[in-house]
Design an enzyme around this catalytic site. Sequence first.
Site, PDB file in Angstrom:
ATOM      1  N   ASN A 187      -8.295  -2.469  13.774  1.00 38.23           N
ATOM      2  CA  ASN A 187      -9.708  -2.724  13.487  1.00 38.23           C
ATOM      3  C   ASN A 187      -9.890  -3.907  12.535  1.00 38.23           C
ATOM      4  O   ASN A 187     -10.955  -4.106  11.966  1.00 38.23           O
ATOM      5  CB  ASN A 187     -10.382  -1.478  12.914  1.00 38.23           C
ATOM      6  CG  ASN A 187      -9.727  -0.995  11.618  1.00 38.23           C
ATOM      7  OD1 ASN A 187      -8.754  -1.594  11.140  1.00 38.23           O
ATOM      8  ND2 ASN A 187     -10.247   0.083  11.056  1.00 38.23           N
ATOM      9  N   GLU A 202     -10.015  -1.354   4.681  1.00 39.23           N
ATOM     10  CA  GLU A 202     -10.704  -1.099   5.934  1.00 39.23           C
ATOM     11  C   GLU A 202     -11.936  -1.995   6.063  1.00 39.23           C
ATOM     12  O   GLU A 202     -12.378  -2.604   5.078  1.00 39.23           O
ATOM     13  CB  GLU A 202     -11.129   0.373   5.989  1.00 39.23           C
ATOM     14  CG  GLU A 202      -9.980   1.372   5.916  1.00 39.23           C
ATOM     15  CD  GLU A 202      -9.225   1.519   7.229  1.00 39.23           C
ATOM     16  OE1 GLU A 202      -9.470   0.721   8.158  1.00 39.23           O
ATOM     17  OE2 GLU A 202      -8.383   2.428   7.320  1.00 39.23           O
ATOM     18  N   HIS A 258      -8.089  -4.330   9.767  1.00 38.41           N
ATOM     19  CA  HIS A 258      -7.780  -4.042   8.372  1.00 38.41           C
ATOM     20  C   HIS A 258      -6.493  -4.743   7.934  1.00 38.41           C
ATOM     21  O   HIS A 258      -5.609  -5.034   8.731  1.00 38.41           O
ATOM     22  CB  HIS A 258      -7.701  -2.522   8.113  1.00 38.41           C
ATOM     23  CG  HIS A 258      -6.497  -1.840   8.642  1.00 38.41           C
ATOM     24  ND1 HIS A 258      -6.554  -0.926   9.681  1.00 38.41           N
ATOM     25  CD2 HIS A 258      -5.196  -1.880   8.269  1.00 38.41           C
ATOM     26  CE1 HIS A 258      -5.344  -0.456   9.918  1.00 38.41           C
ATOM     27  NE2 HIS A 258      -4.503  -1.025   9.074  1.00 38.41           N
ATOM     28  N   ASP A 311       0.837  -1.188   0.000  1.00 35.68           N
ATOM     29  CA  ASP A 311       0.000   0.000   0.000  1.00 35.68           C
ATOM     30  C   ASP A 311       0.875   1.243   0.000  1.00 35.68           C
ATOM     31  O   ASP A 311       2.105   1.155   0.098  1.00 35.68           O
ATOM     32  CB  ASP A 311      -0.970   0.004   1.199  1.00 35.68           C
ATOM     33  CG  ASP A 311      -0.271  -0.261   2.531  1.00 35.68           C
ATOM     34  OD1 ASP A 311       0.964  -0.103   2.614  1.00 35.68           O
ATOM     35  OD2 ASP A 311      -0.963  -0.614   3.504  1.00 35.68           O
TER      36      ASP A 311
END
Length: 241
Positions: A135, A142, A137, A67
Site C-alpha cells: 500500500n 502506513e 508504506h 522497525d
Amino acid sequence: MKLIDAADYAELSRAAAGIVVEQVRKRPDSLLVLPTGNTPVGMFRDLVAAAHNGDVDFSRARFAMLDEYAGIGRNDERRLYHWIRKELFDPLGVRPGAVIAFDPEADPECEARFVEQRIARQGGIDLAVLGLGPNGHIAMNEPGSDADSRTRLVTLTPATIRSNAAYWGSEAKVPRKGLTLGLGTLAEARALVLLVAGGGKAAILERVLNAAPSDAIPAAILGAHPAFTVVADRAALGLHA
C-alpha cells in the site's frame, strides 16, 4: 531521484549490495538502516559474501533497526531483530552493541524517544535501505503518516497484516502494533535506497515514481529526498525481462 533498472532479482540484489559496500568503504563506521522481509535476502547474501571475500570490512559499521513489532516478548520468534540477526548480523559477525534495536517489552513512547536519541548521538543515519509495502508504506509508516513523523508506536493496517501473514502462517499471528522509524527520521538520512522486486509491486511502484508526494503514499514522500535511489527489477517496473 535515481532509478536503477535491474534485469532480475539477482541483479537487483547485487546492485543494492554494491551501494551498501560503497558506503562502508567510504565511511567504515557508517550507521546503516536495513529492511526485513523477502526482498533484501539476496542483498544480505551478497553482503556476507563480500565480507567473507575481503571486499569490505563491517567490523566498525553500526546498524539501526528500521522497525519492530510491539507488545511481544524479547525472545518471541516473530521479533524482527531475531530475523535480521540470523540472516545478516550473525553471518557478518556484528556485535549486539553495534545495533540500535527496539525493545518490544519497553514502554513504547519511552523506547521511541530512546531510539531517536541514540541515532542522534551517533551522528544520524548515513544510509537507509528500505522496502516498499503493497500500500506504499515504508517500514511501518502506513498511508496517512505525516512527512515529519518521528519514531513512534503505530497500528498496522489490514493490508499490512495480510501481507505479513505470509511470514507467520496466519493473520491471527501478526501483531497489530509496531515501533517504526518515522518518515521525518528517515528523511534525515544522508542517502536512501528503495528496493522493489516482482510484478506484485508494479502498480504501487508506478505510483511512487509518478505521483506527487502525498501522505496517501508514504514512499512518494521520501522520493523528494535529494539522494533517493530506487533499485527495481524489470517485473516491478512492469517491463519484460
